[in-house]
Design an enzyme around this catalytic site. Structure first.
Site, PDB file in Angstrom:
ATOM      1  N   GLY A 167      -0.616   2.429   6.469  1.00  0.00           N
ATOM      2  CA  GLY A 167      -0.812   1.679   7.710  1.00  0.00           C
ATOM      3  C   GLY A 167      -0.154   0.310   7.781  1.00  0.00           C
ATOM      4  O   GLY A 167      -0.377  -0.446   8.735  1.00  0.00           O
ATOM      5  N   LYS A 168       0.677  -0.017   6.823  1.00  0.00           N
ATOM      6  CA  LYS A 168       1.298  -1.346   6.781  1.00  0.00           C
ATOM      7  C   LYS A 168       2.050  -1.682   8.070  1.00  0.00           C
ATOM      8  O   LYS A 168       1.829  -2.718   8.705  1.00  0.00           O
ATOM      9  CB  LYS A 168       2.292  -1.433   5.590  1.00  0.00           C
ATOM     10  CG  LYS A 168       1.653  -1.122   4.244  1.00  0.00           C
ATOM     11  CD  LYS A 168       2.665  -1.141   3.109  1.00  0.00           C
ATOM     12  CE  LYS A 168       3.714  -0.049   3.156  1.00  0.00           C
ATOM     13  NZ  LYS A 168       3.202   1.318   3.033  1.00  0.00           N
ATOM     14  N   THR A 169       2.980  -0.807   8.445  1.00  0.00           N
ATOM     15  CA  THR A 169       3.827  -1.071   9.613  1.00  0.00           C
ATOM     16  C   THR A 169       3.004  -1.126  10.894  1.00  0.00           C
ATOM     17  O   THR A 169       3.194  -2.018  11.732  1.00  0.00           O
ATOM     18  CB  THR A 169       4.920   0.022   9.719  1.00  0.00           C
ATOM     19  OG1 THR A 169       5.749  -0.045   8.549  1.00  0.00           O
ATOM     20  CG2 THR A 169       5.791  -0.171  10.949  1.00  0.00           C
TER      21      THR A 169
ATOM     22  N   GLY B  87       0.842  -1.202   0.000  1.00  0.00           N
ATOM     23  CA  GLY B  87       0.000   0.000   0.000  1.00  0.00           C
ATOM     24  C   GLY B  87       0.872   1.244   0.000  1.00  0.00           C
ATOM     25  O   GLY B  87       2.096   1.175   0.201  1.00  0.00           O
ATOM     26  N   LEU B  88       0.216   2.370  -0.217  1.00  0.00           N
ATOM     27  CA  LEU B  88       0.906   3.656  -0.275  1.00  0.00           C
ATOM     28  C   LEU B  88       1.675   3.946   1.018  1.00  0.00           C
ATOM     29  O   LEU B  88       1.317   3.429   2.083  1.00  0.00           O
ATOM     30  CB  LEU B  88      -0.114   4.782  -0.480  1.00  0.00           C
ATOM     31  CG  LEU B  88      -0.794   4.883  -1.840  1.00  0.00           C
ATOM     32  CD1 LEU B  88      -1.957   5.870  -1.760  1.00  0.00           C
ATOM     33  CD2 LEU B  88       0.207   5.316  -2.916  1.00  0.00           C
TER      34      LEU B  88
ATOM     35  N   SER C 211       5.901  -1.927  -2.104  1.00  0.00           N
ATOM     36  CA  SER C 211       5.841  -2.907  -3.218  1.00  0.00           C
ATOM     37  C   SER C 211       4.809  -2.497  -4.266  1.00  0.00           C
ATOM     38  O   SER C 211       3.785  -3.157  -4.417  1.00  0.00           O
ATOM     39  CB  SER C 211       5.596  -4.321  -2.686  1.00  0.00           C
ATOM     40  OG  SER C 211       4.583  -4.390  -1.712  1.00  0.00           O
TER      41      SER C 211
HETATM   42  N1  LIG Z   1      -6.794   1.372  10.782  1.00  0.00           N
HETATM   43  C1  LIG Z   1      -5.538   1.817  10.770  1.00  0.00           C
HETATM   44  N2  LIG Z   1      -4.557   0.962  10.452  1.00  0.00           N
HETATM   45  C2  LIG Z   1      -3.274   1.375  10.400  1.00  0.00           C
HETATM   46  N3  LIG Z   1      -2.865   2.632  10.655  1.00  0.00           N
HETATM   47  C3  LIG Z   1      -3.802   3.530  10.987  1.00  0.00           C
HETATM   48  C4  LIG Z   1      -5.156   3.161  11.052  1.00  0.00           C
HETATM   49  N4  LIG Z   1      -5.856   4.254  11.375  1.00  0.00           N
HETATM   50  C5  LIG Z   1      -4.953   5.233  11.521  1.00  0.00           C
HETATM   51  N5  LIG Z   1      -3.704   4.814  11.297  1.00  0.00           N
HETATM   52  C6  LIG Z   1      -2.476   5.642  11.354  1.00  0.00           C
HETATM   53  O1  LIG Z   1      -1.905   5.747  10.058  1.00  0.00           O
HETATM   54  C7  LIG Z   1      -0.473   5.836  10.138  1.00  0.00           C
HETATM   55  C8  LIG Z   1       0.118   4.748   9.277  1.00  0.00           C
HETATM   56  O2  LIG Z   1       1.525   4.833   9.284  1.00  0.00           O
HETATM   57  P1  LIG Z   1       2.489   3.599   8.971  1.00  0.00           P
HETATM   58  O3  LIG Z   1       3.870   4.033   9.317  1.00  0.00           O
HETATM   59  O4  LIG Z   1       1.953   2.369   9.606  1.00  0.00           O
HETATM   60  O5  LIG Z   1       2.317   3.475   7.390  1.00  0.00           O
HETATM   61  P2  LIG Z   1       3.151   2.582   6.352  1.00  0.00           P
HETATM   62  O6  LIG Z   1       2.154   2.061   5.384  1.00  0.00           O
HETATM   63  O7  LIG Z   1       4.014   1.605   7.067  1.00  0.00           O
HETATM   64  O8  LIG Z   1       4.042   3.677   5.609  1.00  0.00           O
HETATM   65  P3  LIG Z   1       5.516   3.570   4.943  1.00  0.00           P
HETATM   66  O9  LIG Z   1       5.336   2.906   3.602  1.00  0.00           O
HETATM   67  O10 LIG Z   1       5.938   4.989   4.789  1.00  0.00           O
HETATM   68  O11 LIG Z   1       6.395   2.795   5.865  1.00  0.00           O
HETATM   69  C9  LIG Z   1      -0.114   5.711  11.610  1.00  0.00           C
HETATM   70  O12 LIG Z   1       0.096   6.998  12.137  1.00  0.00           O
HETATM   71  C10 LIG Z   1      -1.367   5.057  12.204  1.00  0.00           C
HETATM   72  O13 LIG Z   1      -1.544   5.374  13.557  1.00  0.00           O
HETATM   73 MG   LIG Z   2       6.088   1.364   7.154  1.00  0.00          MG
END
Ligand SMILES: Nc1ncnc2c1ncn2[C@@H]1O[C@H](COP(=O)(O)OP(=O)(O)OP(=O)(O)O)[C@@H](O)[C@H]1O
Ligand SMILES: [Mg+2]
Length: 179
Positions: A18-20, A13-14, A87
């Site tokens: 929220g992946k991590t 996902g972008l 990805s």
């Molecule tokens: N249902 C949800 N699931 C996951 N994250 C959420 C949700 N609702 C809100 N959030 C918030 O969205 C943000 C997601 O950030 P995260 O670092 O997990 O994204 P990511 O996909 O890993 O990004 P990156 O590709 O930059 O690593 C966090 O601040 C999290 O608290």
């Molecule tokens: Mg991440």
């Protein structure tokens, strides 16, 4: 420690979708239940395993190729692997699916405007200001999964709801039991 069938839950996902956040929480729960768990996260992998790579399509594909190899080894040794990578290329994800076998594709679907607002690491700001180029969602493509095992609408669901959906899917596919 119980013996379990290994799998790779592959979060795509972008940036900021929220992946991590979701995978870290799922990892905690699986560990508490006695599963062998490994996290493979883009930020750490790019530091420790693929620091020679950049963000061209070629390098992004190479990044995913290497991490897929690691995920495959772990999966076949009974580890619950939670892999979190933007990805962005569908063809490359499909190759990972084929190679790993026990592969669950989880799409953290979130509108780009919401991701930009979250901007956890300040990268969207930099990309929009033109300070970095080739940032997924801004000036680099993201190819949505067409047939993922699970979609998480992280702009509508709470973290806990998203986490429960993952556990439910793992249970349904026979990778998780919480007895
Ligand atoms: N249902 C949800 N699931 C996951 N994250 C959420 C949700 N609702 C809100 N959030 C918030 O969205 C943000 C997601 O950030 P995260 O670092 O997990 O994204 P990511 O996909 O890993 O990004 P990156 O590709 O930059 O690593 C966090 O601040 C999290 O608290
Ligand atoms: Mg991440």
């Amino acid at each position: 420690m119980k013996e379990h069938k290994g799998f790779t839950a592959w979060f795509t996902g972008l940036p900021c979708s929220g992946k991590t956040t979701v995978a870290d929480r799922v990892a905690e729960i699986l560990k508490e239940k006695g599963y062998k768990v490994e996290r493979l996260d883009g930020d750490i992998v790019r530091k420790e395993l693929t620091s020679d790579l950049g963000f061209s399509k070629k390098d992004r594909d190479e990044n995913i190729k290497r991490v897929t190899f690691v995920a495959k080894l772990l999966t076949r040794n009974g580890v619950a692997v939670l892999a979190t990578f933007v990805s962005p290329y569908k063809e490359r994800r499909d190759k990972s699916r084929k190679e790993i076998g026990d592969f669950i594709e989880i799409y953290t679907r979130c509108p780009i405007e919401v991701c930009m607002k979250r901007d956890v690491k300040g990268m969207y700001k930099k990309a929009l200001a033109g300070e970095i180029s080739g940032f997924t969602g801004v000036d680099d493509p993201y190819e949505e999964p067409t047939n993922p095992e699970l979609i998480l609408d992280t702009d509508k669901e709470t973290l806990e709801e998203s986490v429960q959906k993952v556990l439910e899917k793992l249970r349904e596919l026979g990778y998780y039991e919480d007895d």
